[in-house]
Design a protein around this motif. Structure first.
Motif, PDB file in Angstrom:
ATOM      1  N   HIS A  52       4.719   3.777   2.780  1.00 20.10           N
ATOM      2  CA  HIS A  52       4.968   2.988   1.577  1.00 20.10           C
ATOM      3  C   HIS A  52       5.836   1.793   1.937  1.00 20.10           C
ATOM      4  N   ALA A  53       5.814   0.811   1.060  1.00 18.86           N
ATOM      5  CA  ALA A  53       6.646  -0.378   1.232  1.00 18.86           C
ATOM      6  C   ALA A  53       7.381  -0.648  -0.084  1.00 18.86           C
ATOM      7  N   GLU A  54       7.765   0.420  -0.761  1.00 19.57           N
ATOM      8  CA  GLU A  54       8.420   0.291  -2.060  1.00 19.57           C
ATOM      9  C   GLU A  54       9.892  -0.064  -1.890  1.00 19.57           C
ATOM     10  N   THR A  55      10.494  -0.561  -2.953  1.00 17.94           N
ATOM     11  CA  THR A  55      11.876  -1.014  -2.944  1.00 17.94           C
ATOM     12  C   THR A  55      12.827   0.147  -2.650  1.00 17.94           C
ATOM     13  N   PRO A  56      13.691   0.019  -1.628  1.00 12.59           N
ATOM     14  CA  PRO A  56      14.665   1.072  -1.344  1.00 12.59           C
ATOM     15  C   PRO A  56      15.560   1.329  -2.563  1.00 12.59           C
ATOM     16  N   THR A  93       0.818  -1.202   0.000  1.00 10.06           N
ATOM     17  CA  THR A  93       0.000   0.000   0.000  1.00 10.06           C
ATOM     18  C   THR A  93       0.857   1.260   0.000  1.00 10.06           C
ATOM     19  N   LEU A  94       0.473   2.207  -0.834  1.00  9.72           N
ATOM     20  CA  LEU A  94       1.096   3.527  -0.904  1.00  9.72           C
ATOM     21  C   LEU A  94       0.063   4.527  -0.413  1.00  9.72           C
ATOM     22  N   ARG A  95       0.309   5.147   0.753  1.00 13.41           N
ATOM     23  CA  ARG A  95      -0.628   6.111   1.342  1.00 13.41           C
ATOM     24  C   ARG A  95      -0.072   7.514   1.212  1.00 13.41           C
ATOM     25  N   LEU A  96      -0.900   8.435   0.749  1.00 16.58           N
ATOM     26  CA  LEU A  96      -0.496   9.819   0.546  1.00 16.58           C
ATOM     27  C   LEU A  96      -1.423  10.769   1.290  1.00 16.58           C
ATOM     28  N   MET A  97      -0.881  11.939   1.614  1.00  8.95           N
ATOM     29  CA  MET A  97      -1.699  13.066   2.037  1.00  8.95           C
ATOM     30  C   MET A  97      -1.601  14.049   0.882  1.00  8.95           C
ATOM     31  N   VAL A  98      -2.730  14.443   0.343  1.00  8.23           N
ATOM     32  CA  VAL A  98      -2.772  15.317  -0.828  1.00  8.23           C
ATOM     33  C   VAL A  98      -3.527  16.585  -0.451  1.00  8.23           C
ATOM     34  N   GLY A  99      -2.889  17.722  -0.669  1.00 14.11           N
ATOM     35  CA  GLY A  99      -3.517  19.008  -0.380  1.00 14.11           C
ATOM     36  C   GLY A  99      -4.088  19.618  -1.641  1.00 14.11           C
ATOM     37  N   PHE A 100      -5.280  20.185  -1.528  1.00 15.18           N
ATOM     38  CA  PHE A 100      -5.936  20.845  -2.657  1.00 15.18           C
ATOM     39  C   PHE A 100      -6.235  22.289  -2.298  1.00 15.18           C
TER      40      PHE A 100
END
Length: 188
Positions: free
Chosen positions: A105-109, A84-91
């Motif tokens: 995130h759990a993406e590859t270092p 899962t990739l979690r973001l906070m997005v401001g508008f």
């Protein structure tokens, strides 16, 4: 032997429970501080922030300055290469993306983890989805993908699309506050 193993298991379980109780509050405080820092990083200057709000599309925060809403911070997520990739997005109130911040995130270092670096995430600052296409250039969009990490780049764009959907749901929902004007503009 059974009594010995049973005693060891009981002692370990008790210790685990004690340490859980001791660390639960600091872990929760750290998560709340991380969220607050992310909100501050993705929104224009504000003096009041609402509690976490829910709509059918997702969750968000309303930020206001001098009683006027100046932005909306949206929690968004999608599935990346490593999870899962979690973001906070401001508008901004006009619908442009103000900024983004990776919460988890759990993406590859060294590859997908570059989604947290300004070289990639910075291209979404003041991103206008009504003018630019929110997909990687390889798919005909306006987003430069992370080299050798197209899956993460696509996941980031998908999370942003989810955030745009949440923003549009919130923007189209009339405010029901008691102090709102007749036009539906929130005065809180």
């Amino acid at each position: 032997m059974v009594a010995c193993l049973g005693t060891i298991t009981l002692v370990c379980s008790a210790l685990l429970g004690v340490f859980h109780q001791l660390t639960a509050a600091p872990i929760e405080a750290a998560a709340k501080a991380k969220t607050q820092n992310a909100i501050s990083a993705v929104l224009p200057e504000f003096d009041t922030l609402s509690e976490l709000q829910q709509c059918e599309a997702g969750s968000y925060y309303l930020a206001s300055k001098d009683g006027e809403i100046v932005g909306i911070a949206v929690n968004a997520q999608s599935s990346g290469f490593g999870g899962t990739l979690r973001l906070m997005v401001g508008f901004y109130t006009d619908g442009r993306i103000c900024n983004t911040s990776v919460l988890e995130h759990a993406e590859t270092p060294g590859l997908g983890a570059k989604c947290t670096e300004p070289a990639f995430a910075g291209q979404f600052k003041d991103f206008d989805t009504s003018v630019k296409k929110l997909s990687v250039t390889k798919d005909g969009g306006d987003v430069d993908a992370i080299t050798a990490s197209t899956i993460t780049s696509r996941a980031y764009c998908k999370a942003l699309e989810n955030a745009v959907n949440i923003y549009q749901t919130v923007a189209q929902t009339p405010c029901e506050c008691e102090s709102c004007s007749e036009e539906g503009t929130c005065n809180e």
